[in-house]
Design a protein around this motif. Structure first.
Motif, PDB file in Angstrom:
ATOM      1  N   ARG A 144      40.020  34.441  36.047  1.00 19.21           N
ATOM      2  CA  ARG A 144      41.253  33.735  36.421  1.00 19.21           C
ATOM      3  C   ARG A 144      41.807  32.943  35.233  1.00 19.21           C
ATOM      4  O   ARG A 144      43.026  32.912  35.007  1.00 19.21           O
ATOM      5  CB  ARG A 144      40.974  32.804  37.601  1.00 19.21           C
ATOM      6  N   PRO A 200      35.025  39.715  42.166  1.00 15.71           N
ATOM      7  CA  PRO A 200      35.849  38.705  41.491  1.00 15.71           C
ATOM      8  C   PRO A 200      37.085  39.311  40.809  1.00 15.71           C
ATOM      9  O   PRO A 200      38.169  38.726  40.856  1.00 15.71           O
ATOM     10  CB  PRO A 200      34.893  38.091  40.466  1.00 15.71           C
ATOM     11  N   GLU A 245      34.585  34.878  38.461  1.00 13.65           N
ATOM     12  CA  GLU A 245      35.941  34.703  39.002  1.00 13.65           C
ATOM     13  C   GLU A 245      36.698  33.635  38.224  1.00 13.65           C
ATOM     14  O   GLU A 245      37.872  33.807  37.888  1.00 13.65           O
ATOM     15  CB  GLU A 245      35.871  34.317  40.480  1.00 13.65           C
ATOM     16  N   LYS A 268      39.674  40.233  43.431  1.00 17.68           N
ATOM     17  CA  LYS A 268      40.296  39.022  43.999  1.00 17.68           C
ATOM     18  C   LYS A 268      41.338  38.445  43.047  1.00 17.68           C
ATOM     19  O   LYS A 268      42.459  38.118  43.460  1.00 17.68           O
ATOM     20  CB  LYS A 268      39.205  37.983  44.274  1.00 17.68           C
ATOM     21  N   VAL A 269      40.988  38.322  41.764  1.00 23.87           N
ATOM     22  CA  VAL A 269      41.918  37.753  40.791  1.00 23.87           C
ATOM     23  C   VAL A 269      43.105  38.698  40.562  1.00 23.87           C
ATOM     24  O   VAL A 269      44.232  38.247  40.343  1.00 23.87           O
ATOM     25  CB  VAL A 269      41.194  37.427  39.466  1.00 23.87           C
TER      26      VAL A 269
END
Length: 361
Positions: free
Chosen positions: A85, A105, A81, A108-109
Motif C-alpha cells: 500500500r 495482500p 499489505e 486487496k491493495v
C-alpha cells in the motif's frame, strides 16, 4: 482596440498551448516508478537474489524510462499489505510482489488503487489491474531428478521443503517422476521447515535427510545452506533459484535457475506503451525463464543424456507431467496419453506414486 484584444488572446492561447506541450513533455520524460516487494534479503543468493537481478536488468535495459524501488525481507501477511500500500500511495505505477503469501495482500491493495498495475509471483488471483507470473521450475526439477537417479547410490533423495503449496508439490513430484523412470525404487524423502529463508533450519533439515540415507539433496528454500551442508557431508546437491555451484563446487550437479529478467523487461515495457493486460504467465525453458546449468560433477555420458532431455522439454516434445501418472493411493490423476494442463499443475495437491512421505494436512 479589437486588434489589441485579438492579439492578446492569441498570445494567451499560444502561451497556454506551449504550457500544455511542456507539461506533456515533462510527463513523457517522467520515469515509470516500479516497486518490488521481496520475501527475503537480496543477499540470500537464491530466490530474492534472482528477482533483484531481474530488477537490475530492468534498469539496465530500460534506462531512464524507469525508476525502481525494492523493499526486502517483508513477512507475508499484514506487513506485506502495508508495504504494498505504501508503494502504491507513493507514486509507484507498477508493483511486483514476489512470494506466494503476498497473494491476498496484493489483491486487496490492487482494489484500492485501480490506476496502479500489480504483478504477483506464483499466485492465482487476478483482476483488471492484477496479473500473475511464475516459472515452470518443475521442468528443471525433472532434469535434476534424472541426474539424481543416475548419481544416487542409496536410492534416497532428500528435499528440504518450505510450504506445502502447489508450486512446491509440483517440483517434488517432478523429481519422483524422473526417479520412477530412470531408477525405479528410488524415492524422495521430504522435510518441511515452514519457512522460505532460514539458513540454520535449512542446514538442520539437510543434515537430518542425509542421516536418513539421502545422498542427493534438493531444496525449495532460498539460502545455499542445504547445498553447503551436502558438500560438507560428502553427498550431491541440486541448487535452487540461483546457480549455487560457487557455494558447493564439489556437490552441485545442477541448479534450478530462475531468470526473471526477460519477464520484467517485457512486462514493464507493456505498461510503458499501454498494452499491458492481466494474464497468468508461465515461463519455462523455452522462454529462458528457467535454466539448468550442468556442472562438471556430472559424468560426460550422463550430461549428454541430460542435455537431450533439456532439449526435448525446451522444444515442447516432452512434458514431465505426461500420463499415466498416479498418486500415492494408486489413483490415476493424469490419464495415459494426456499431459497435465496448467490448471492441473496450478492446483496440484497430492504426491505421485513412489513418494513414501506423508503429505502435511
Amino acid at each position: 482596440m479589437q486588434h489589441c484584444r485579438l492579439s492578446h488572446l492569441l498570445r494567451a492561447g499560444l502561451l497556454t498551448a506551449v504550457a500544455a506541450t511542456a507539461s506533456m513533455t515533462a510527463a513523457a520524460d517522467t520515469p515509470l516508478k516500479v516497486g518490488f516487494v521481496y520475501i527475503g534479503p537480496i543477499g540470500d543468493h537464491g530466490w530474492t537474489y534472482q528477482h533483484d537481478q531481474g530488477r537490475k536488468a530492468l534498469e539496465a535495459q530500460l534506462g531512464d524510462k524507469v525508476e525502481t524501488t525494492y523493499v526486502e525481507s517483508v513477512p507475508e501477511g499484514a506487513d506485506a499489505e502495508r508495504v504494498i500500500r505504501n508503494l502504491a500511495s507513493s507514486g509507484h505505477k507498477l508493483i511486483y510482489t514476489t512470494s506466494f503469501g503476498y497473494m491476498n495482500p496484493t489483491a486487496k491493495v490492487a482494489k484500492m488503487f485501480p490506476d496502479v498495475t500489480f504483478e504477483h509471483a506464483t499466485g492465482y488471483k487476478r483482476d483488471k489491474n492484477l496479473g500473475t507470473y511464475l516459472a515452470r521450475s518443475y521442468e528443471a526439477r525433472y532434469v535434476g531428478g534424472f541426474l539424481a537417479a543416475k548419481m544416487t547410490k542409496s536410492k534416497v533423495v532428500g528435499y528440504v521443503a518450505s510450504f506445502p503449496i502447489p508450486e512446491v508439490l509440483r517440483d517434488i513430484n517432478a523429481i519422483q517422476l524422473a526417479l520412477n523412470k530412470y531408477n525405479p525404487g528410488a524415492e524422495v524423502k521430504v522435510m518441511w521447515i515452514n519457512t522460505w529463508f532460514d539458513p540454520g533450519k535449512e542446514a538442520d533439515a539437510a543434515n537430518a535427510l542425509i542421516d536418513q540415507g539421502a545422498d542427493v539433496i534438493f531444496q525449495h528454500t532460498d539460502s545455499p545452506a542445504p547445498a553447503q551442508t551436502a558438500e560438507r557431508r560428502g553427498v550431491y546437491a541440486v541448487g535452487y533459484a540461483s546457480d549455487m555451484l560457487s557455494f558447493a563446487p564439489k556437490a552441485i550437479l545442477t541448479s534450478v535457475v530462475n531468470n526473471w529478467a526477460p519477464y520484467y523487461v517485457s512486462t514493464t515495457q507493456s505498461v510503458l506503451d499501454g498494452s499491458w493486460q492481466p494474464r497468468d504467465y508461465w515461463g519455462g525453458m523455452a522462454e529462458d525463464v528457467v535454466q539448468t546449468p550442468l556442472s562438471d560433477n556430472v559424468p560426460a555420458a550422463i550430461k549428454a543424456e541430460a542435455e537431450t532431455i533439456i532439449a526435448s522439454i525446451r522444444s515442447g516434445e516432452f512434458h514431465p507431467f505426461t500420463g499415466p501418472i498416479k498418486d500415492q493411493s494408486g489413483q490415476v490423476r493424469i490419464p495415459e496419453g494426456s499431459v497435465a494442463s496448467d490448471a492441473d499443475l496450478a492446483g496440484m495437491d497430492f504426491y505421485v506414486e513412489g513418494i513414501q512421505s506423508e503429505l502435511p494436512k
